[in-house]
Design a protein around this motif. Structure first.
Motif, PDB file in Angstrom:
ATOM      1  N   SER A 202      -0.114   1.716 -11.371  1.00 36.82           N
ATOM      2  CA  SER A 202       0.230   1.679  -9.948  1.00 36.82           C
ATOM      3  C   SER A 202      -0.480   0.537  -9.237  1.00 36.82           C
ATOM      4  N   GLY A 203      -1.743   0.295  -9.582  1.00 33.29           N
ATOM      5  CA  GLY A 203      -2.464  -0.828  -8.988  1.00 33.29           C
ATOM      6  C   GLY A 203      -1.855  -2.168  -9.378  1.00 33.29           C
ATOM      7  N   PHE A 204      -1.454  -2.284 -10.648  1.00 32.12           N
ATOM      8  CA  PHE A 204      -0.820  -3.529 -11.095  1.00 32.12           C
ATOM      9  C   PHE A 204       0.513  -3.752 -10.391  1.00 32.12           C
TER      10      PHE A 204
ATOM     11  N   LEU B   8       2.758   0.836 -22.719  1.00 31.12           N
ATOM     12  CA  LEU B   8       1.871   1.889 -23.218  1.00 31.12           C
ATOM     13  C   LEU B   8       1.511   2.873 -22.113  1.00 31.12           C
ATOM     14  N   VAL B   9       1.296   2.348 -20.902  1.00 30.87           N
ATOM     15  CA  VAL B   9       0.941   3.223 -19.789  1.00 30.87           C
ATOM     16  C   VAL B   9       2.141   4.058 -19.363  1.00 30.87           C
TER      17      VAL B   9
ATOM     18  N   ASN C 168       0.828  -1.212   0.000  1.00 27.44           N
ATOM     19  CA  ASN C 168       0.000   0.000   0.000  1.00 27.44           C
ATOM     20  C   ASN C 168       0.859   1.259   0.000  1.00 27.44           C
ATOM     21  N   VAL C 169       1.954   1.225   0.754  1.00 28.41           N
ATOM     22  CA  VAL C 169       2.867   2.376   0.770  1.00 28.41           C
ATOM     23  C   VAL C 169       3.472   2.582  -0.620  1.00 28.41           C
ATOM     24  N   THR C 170       3.834   1.483  -1.261  1.00 28.20           N
ATOM     25  CA  THR C 170       4.391   1.575  -2.617  1.00 28.20           C
ATOM     26  C   THR C 170       3.384   2.176  -3.587  1.00 28.20           C
ATOM     27  N   GLN C 171       2.126   1.743  -3.490  1.00 28.57           N
ATOM     28  CA  GLN C 171       1.094   2.271  -4.381  1.00 28.57           C
ATOM     29  C   GLN C 171       0.883   3.765  -4.157  1.00 28.57           C
TER      30      GLN C 171
ATOM     31  N   ALA D 123       3.823  10.114  -7.343  1.00 22.36           N
ATOM     32  CA  ALA D 123       4.706  10.364  -8.479  1.00 22.36           C
ATOM     33  C   ALA D 123       3.938  10.497  -9.786  1.00 22.36           C
ATOM     34  N   ARG D 124       2.591  10.502  -9.693  1.00 24.11           N
ATOM     35  CA  ARG D 124       1.694  10.673 -10.841  1.00 24.11           C
ATOM     36  C   ARG D 124       1.824   9.542 -11.859  1.00 24.11           C
TER      37      ARG D 124
END
Length: 282
Positions: free
Chosen positions: A59-61, A117-118, A43-46, A52-53
């Motif tokens: 980010s979820g993946f 792509l993302v 969760n902290v990583t997400q 960081a936009r």
């Protein structure tokens, strides 16, 4: 407790039960506390990625991927603590991962291209693009596929691997687009007058950008006409409407006889002879 087990099972067996029980308890504690800590770290990583936009989908993946890797490591640690050799377990996990990777080769390719792509964002939601050989407006970008809305309002679900393996044309990225129109005028017309009339049409439409400068030039000389080419720049949202309005204005100038449209020569032949009589029905 130790004395009870020793009287019940014997000294050696009691020691083994107690030792293995402690190892199992330690493994369970490692697993439970590790899963709790892994969830917090994920969760902290997400949240850090979101600050960081980084795209929400990516980010979820990455959060789920990080959490899955931590849980896999915890399981190996817990089984090792419980007394199960880790080498065969790691080998089994590697073999299973290879088998799954081969079975899901196409899906993993789509996933990998979806991440790219993302990250690199060759197009965004709302852009009008040609991707994977299909032209349309980007509706959604998922990790497995991209949804395009075609000009006739059909939906096209394009796998990301197909998009990544082909050229991508983005019509919106620069914010402006150039239009190009061609038509022919008669050789009898004053070409300078015709070009001046078209230049006035450019100046009269505020949607046609003045920088770069729009222009009209002679494209080619044909047997019956002089072919002109009109080029100008507009904002992306105005491009289609400007072309339609410009063609209409040119047609109005033609009707006002300020611009002449060439007509092919008409070849009329007179043939002299006697017309045979028409046979009357009996």
């Amino acid at each position: 407790m130790h004395d009870f087990l020793e009287r019940l099972l014997g000294h050696d067996l009691a020691e083994a039960v107690i030792t293995n029980g402690l190892h199992l308890l330690e493994a369970l504690m490692i697993l439970l506390l590790g899963i709790w800590l892994a969830a917090r770290l994920a969760n902290v990583t997400q949240r850090a990625l979101q600050r960081a936009r980084v795209d929400t989908t990516l980010s979820g993946f990455l959060r789920n991927l990080f959490y899955g890797v931590l849980v896999a490591v915890l399981i190996v640690m817990a089984l090792t603590q419980a007394g199960i050799p880790s080498a065969p377990l790691v080998a089994a996990l590697g073999t299973a991962g290879l088998a799954v990777g081969l079975a899901l080769q196409g899906s993993l390719s789509n996933l990998a291209w979806g991440v790219l792509l993302v990250v690199f964002q060759p197009f965004r939601v709302g852009d009008y693009v040609t991707a994977g050989g299909i032209e349309g407006t980007v509706e959604t970008i998922n990790l497995m596929h991209t949804l395009l809305i075609l000009p006739d309002n059909r939906e096209a679900i394009v796998p990301n691997a197909k998009i990544g393996g082909d050229a991508i044309l983005n019509f919106n990225r620069r914010g402006t687009r150039r239009f190009e129109l061609k038509f022919g005028v008669s050789h009898r017309d004053d070409i300078d007058k015709v070009m001046a009339a078209i230049t006035q049409l450019f100046e009269a439409d505020a949607r046609i950008l003045k920088d770069p400068t729009p222009g009209v030039s002679i494209d080619s000389l044909a047997g019956e006409k002089v072919n002109l080419v009109l080029r100008g720049w507009t904002r992306v949202s105005d491009n289609s409407a400007v072309q339609a309005q410009l063609l209409r204005a040119i047609k109005q100038r033609i009707d006002a006889q300020e611009i002449g449209i060439p007509t092919p020569p008409l070849d009329i032949r007179l043939v002299q002879g006697v017309i045979p009589p028409v046979a009357k029905p009996d």
